[in-house]
Design an enzyme around this catalytic site. Structure first.
Site, PDB file in Angstrom:
ATOM      1  N   ASP A   1       0.853  -1.346   0.029  1.00 36.64           N
ATOM      2  CA  ASP A   1       0.082   0.083  -0.067  1.00 36.64           C
ATOM      3  C   ASP A   1       0.816   1.302  -0.007  1.00 36.64           C
ATOM      4  O   ASP A   1       0.501   2.252  -0.554  1.00 36.64           O
ATOM      5  CB  ASP A   1      -0.966   0.169   1.259  1.00 36.64           C
ATOM      6  CG  ASP A   1      -2.020  -0.988   1.176  1.00 36.64           C
ATOM      7  OD1 ASP A   1      -2.978  -0.858   1.678  1.00 36.64           O
ATOM      8  OD2 ASP A   1      -1.693  -2.074   0.506  1.00 36.64           O
TER       9      ASP A   1
ATOM     10  N   GLU B   1      -4.720  -5.429  -7.306  1.00 42.16           N
ATOM     11  CA  GLU B   1      -5.620  -6.094  -6.425  1.00 42.16           C
ATOM     12  C   GLU B   1      -7.058  -5.738  -6.551  1.00 42.16           C
ATOM     13  O   GLU B   1      -7.301  -4.379  -6.223  1.00 42.16           O
ATOM     14  CB  GLU B   1      -5.326  -6.259  -4.895  1.00 42.16           C
ATOM     15  CG  GLU B   1      -5.006  -4.849  -4.389  1.00 42.16           C
ATOM     16  CD  GLU B   1      -4.315  -4.774  -2.820  1.00 42.16           C
ATOM     17  OE1 GLU B   1      -3.383  -5.521  -2.898  1.00 42.16           O
ATOM     18  OE2 GLU B   1      -4.915  -4.300  -1.935  1.00 42.16           O
TER      19      GLU B   1
END
Length: 935
Positions: A507, A576
């Site tokens: 992230d 994702e």
């Protein structure tokens, strides 16, 4: 409870004992300071015993825990590497003896539990029957987490006949840290052996003796917020022990005076011709003796001409040795056998064999398999990461990989899932943290599946840079552990052609200090694959832009969402993403939940679901259930809920992959990659899975399989286009495409055909028809049947959609990190009125000598009316109606019109029938369930 706050991931020293000899102290220091230098290529451990049927219920054992410490016989052969066969484990709360006593041969491990060679504490207790199946209902809550807040002992014995050779202990995979003892002596502390990915080697020659020797680990509890290990974030309910244990092989290595380490091959494939390849062989020689030694290092690559040289080493000197193709013509290959991903070519591998000889006696050896391929991942004109394999651009079609929740390694279960990935037409698996053992990557090499390993988000790994995560800030020691982890993983993975990147952030990208540590370690390991700074749309100070996006969604969105080039839609590289919930089949649901829980599942969408996520963002099925009810009608029973869920998941997963495939060759803002979040789950789950824990297949599975078929005709939700996508490597010509629209009762409302069509290979697409915006007489809910015929008139692709004149409407302005709100829904409730339609089936089965059975079934529309049989599912079952799994179908969940028939085949292990005759259970949206023999 782990909860995502802002970012879109699913989710986030003592001295040696004084009595030890001086050069032993030096060896331990080397293990701490030079982890990367002490690695050896090619060491692979034996697999743990196979896990019983994945997730199968276990009952408490009536047998007392074994009091026998496993014993491993270690050969004297120089160059041997022998993994310990297993351990006896026990909590330190129940062991009052000293570490010196526990780690001495002959210690009575009475009441200890047996554990495999790679085992977390809880995995061992589950195998011993201490707790019932934690994957069923909420049983995992019954396991007391307090039992894992203290260290646990791991104890193993090994035998040696001859101690004149040198003996080293090679280890990795300790979660979270451990003191290490051999024969009553501590050789390392938790300040040294810490971190799941660091690798350590200790010279224990002066501590071992002929006969039985003991190694013991005092393993510390794990906390992924505090330690650079592994965590589960919001994927599943985290294991109560947080995976504390030893999850990779501990290996006893034997050698003469000279140790051979870090042997590997750096390949350079001539591009674009691929006509030749230069191989540079590298290794390190270490003189472990107190005398000057001359050694001869010799080797071969792929059985070719030998090469070698003599090297003189001072006492305890380590020296790098390089064999270059300019000096050794055998290392310049003409017409090399090039490794390709599956569906693009073959997967040949080469072998490096090296031997270090002293006075004509082998001292150590190394063996390493490797592949030759060229992988690049430049940023395209739109700033997106575009992978190229051997010069060919590749649309990454992937899924997020999860290991077993308790990190139990089962090679058969792993290979079954990899074969499923190929069956779905996927080419890539992303491993965010939880980087699997060596055998996983060996299997990926063999099957041609690309992998994207990297560090995980939101835990300690991103503690310095992701302040929305749960990880604590780093200390100076953490920086050292992170660099050592990167060095060890780079050396372990660099030779695998299936590994096409390493993501040093998920992230969040690392800051400059952390990134520099990673890059230095990668460079030292001769890493040649691209390094990606993060899986999200961010940049790092040195590597620059990631070229990826992580815009979600992670919860429900309608199929049309994927066609819009914003948020998670089909543009760029989405690392994702999925529409969240993936309700498994009724067979699986009944295995994983109680009747009361199943009642709540379909009746109360606001109820927290233990088998969804510990995150408050994802713990209910509220968004999903609202869409299911609005689009298909309120469920009337559990069976009706599951039936509608399979239809919904088929159309959504299919749309996700189809949109990315159609947009891959767009001149502006093309799609370059998509990773379905996730391919599988580590336990019995209600979301993020194309295939469930038990390897059963539902709408999500067959929707993906349909979208990724080699030559494919598809419908565009955004512009009503009919497009042919050619995933084959060669062009296709002479094609005919046809689109026909029907009312749910089978009345035809529109029909159009295009002939003489051609489409280039390699993922090219061509729009051949467009359905009018308005079709007279078309009801609110309707069906679209797309057919693609080859030049001989054979059907090569069939694709059926259920659509509505009332479209789903999205409110992009209110998008958040996990979903985009839908303000009005497509009306598909007309499907409920479809008359029941019978499907007849005839089948036969053949078994071959290899243990594989193939069942062939012909389905035929058996009703006299006009109504099609929508989404007809065939399940291979045994005598008790239990699915036979795993199974690979040529096609499934097919739709048939009057007069039509289709022949499907299923391939599976004969042994999985457990002696029963095969049967087929036929069901569908409007097809009554029936079972027919298939023997």
């Amino acid at each position: 409870m782990l909860r995502r706050l802002a970012h879109p991931c699913r989710h986030r020293p003592h001295r040696p004992h004084a009595h030890r000899r001086p050069h032993r102290t030096r060896a331990v220091a080397l293990a701490v300071a030079g982890l990367a230098l002490l690695l050896t290529a090619g060491t692979s451990g034996a697999a743990a015993p196979a896990v019983p049927a994945p997730g199968a219920p276990r009952t408490p054992s009536v047998t007392a825990p074994s009091a026998t410490t496993p014993t491993t016989a270690v050969p004297d052969t120089p160059g041997s590497a022998t993994p310990l066969s297993g351990y006896a484990v026990q909590s330190t709360a129940k062991v009052t003896d000293t570490a010196e006593a526990v780690s001495r041969p002959g210690y009575p491990a009475t009441g200890w539990y047996p554990a495999g060679p790679r085992s977390t504490v809880l995995a061992a207790l589950l195998a011993a029957g201490v707790y019932p199946d934690p994957f069923h209902s909420t049983r995992q809550k019954l396991i007391p987490a307090a039992d894992f807040t203290v260290p646990w002992w791991y104890r193993s014995d090994f035998t040696l006949a001859d101690t004149t050779a040198r003996t080293h202990l090679d280890l990795s995979g300790v979660i979270s840290a451990a003191d290490v003892h051999v024969n009553g002596h501590r050789i390392a502390t938790t300040g040294t052996v810490t971190g799941a990915y660091t690798r350590h080697e200790f010279d224990v020659t002066d501590l071992v003796r002929p006969g039985t020797n003991t190694v013991a680990f005092r393993v510390q509890p794990n906390n992924p917020r505090k330690h650079l290990t592994m965590g589960w974030l919001d994927w599943l309910q985290p294991p109560p022990d947080q995976n504390m244990g030893i999850v990779r092989d501990v290996t006893v290595r034997r050698a003469g005076p000279v140790a051979l380490r870090d042997a590997h091959v750096v390949t350079a494939l001539a591009m674009p011709s691929m006509a030749s390849a230069d191989l540079t062989v590298k290794a390190r020689l270490r003189n472990d003796s107190d005398a000057t030694v001359t050694t001869t290092l010799s080797g071969t690559v792929g059985g070719g001409a030998p090469f070698g040289r003599s090297v003189t080493l001072a006492p305890h000197e380590t020296r790098a040795v390089v064999f270059a193709p300019a000096e050794h013509p055998a290392l310049r290959l003409e017409s090399p056998r090039v490794w390709w991903p599956a569906h693009m070519g073959g997967q040949p591998m080469y072998a490096l064999d090296l031997t270090a000889t002293v006075n004509t006696t082998p001292s150590d050896s190394a063996h390493q398999a490797f592949g030759i391929r060229d992988v690049r991942a430049p940023l395209n004109a739109d700033g997106a990461r575009q992978y190229e394999i051997n010069g060919r651009p590749l649309l990454v079609k992937g899924g997020g990989w999860s290991p077993d929740e308790f990190l139990r390694w089962d090679p058969t279960y792993t290979e079954d899932r990899l074969k499923y990935a190929l069956d779905l037409g996927l080419n890539t698996l992303r491993l965010e943290g939880h980087i699997e053992p060596d055998e996983f990557f060996d299997l990926a090499d063999r099957h041609g599946i690309l992998t994207l390993p990297g560090w995980e988000c939101c835990t300690k790994w991103e503690g310095e840079t992701n302040r929305s995560g749960s990880g604590e800030r780093w200390s100076a020691a953490d920086h050292s552990v992170a660099r050592a982890s990167m060095a060890a993983e780079a050396a372990r993975l660099r030779h695998h052609p299936s590994v096409i990147s390493f993501l040093i952030g998920s992230d969040a990208a690392p800051n400059e200090e952390i990134e520099r540590g990673y890059l230095d370690a990668l460079k030292a390991a001769d890493w040649t694959a691209p390094v990606i700074p993060a899986a999200s749309d961010t940049s790092s100070p040195i590597t620059g832009r990631s070229g990826m996006k992580m815009t979600g969604p992670y919860d429900w969105v309608p199929p049309g969402y994927w066609y819009d080039k914003r948020e998670g839609g089909a543009s760029g590289f989405n690392s994702e993403t999925s529409a969240g919930p993936d309700i498994p089949t009724l067979d699986t649901l009944r295995r994983m939940m109680t009747p009361a829980e199943l009642e709540t599942l379909w009746k109360d969408p606001t109820a927290p679901q233990y088998h969804r996520s510990p995150s408050a963002t994802f713990d209910t099925l509220e968004l999903y259930a609202a869409a299911l009810t609005a689009r298909y009608g309120a469920p009337e029973s559990l069976e009706d809920y599951v039936r509608k869920a399979q239809l919904a998941q088929y159309e959504n997963v299919r749309a996700q992959f189809e949109a990315y495939a159609r947009n891959a060759k767009d001149p502006s803002d093309p799609s370059t990659g998509v990773v379905y979040w996730m391919f599988n789950s580590g336990w019995t789950s209600l979301h993020w899975q194309l295939v469930d824990r038990y390897l059963d297949q539902g709408g999500a599975y067959f929707g993906a399989k349909k979208a990724n078929e080699p030559l494919h005709v598809q419908y565009g939700y955004d512009d009503r286009s009919v497009t042919v996508v050619n995933n084959r490597t060669v062009p296709a010509s002479g094609l005919t495409a046809r689109v026909t629209l029907f009312a749910p009762d089978g009345a035809q409302k529109y029909d159009r055909t295009a002939t003489g069509l051609s489409v280039a290979g390699g993922g090219a697409s061509s729009t051949v028809l467009t359905v009018p915006e308005s079709v007279p007489g078309l009801p609110t809910t309707y069906l679209a049947r797309l057919l693609l015929l080859d030049a001989a008139g054979r059907e090569v692709s069939r694709n059926v959609y259920w659509l509505s004149t009332e479209e789903d409407v999205l409110d992009y302005e209110r998008s958040d990190w996990y979903s985009t709100p839908t303000t009005s829904y497509a009306d598909l409730r007309g499907l409920a009125a479809m008359p029941r339609t019978a499907v007849a089936a005839t089948a036969s089965t053949k078994a071959d000598a290899s243990g594989t059975s193939t069942t062939t079934v012909t389905l035929r529309h058996a009703s006299t009316g006009n109504t099609p049989a929508l989404l007809t599912d065939v399940h291979l079952v045994g005598e008790q109606g239990t699915p036979v799994l795993p199974v690979r179908w040529t096609d499934n969940q097919v739709s048939l019109w009057p007069g039509e028939s289709v022949t499907l085949t299923a391939t599976y292990r004969t042994a999985d029938l457990h002696g029963s005759a095969p049967r087929l259970r036929i069901s569908g949206w409007n097809t009554p369930t029936s079972t027919v023999p298939a023997a």
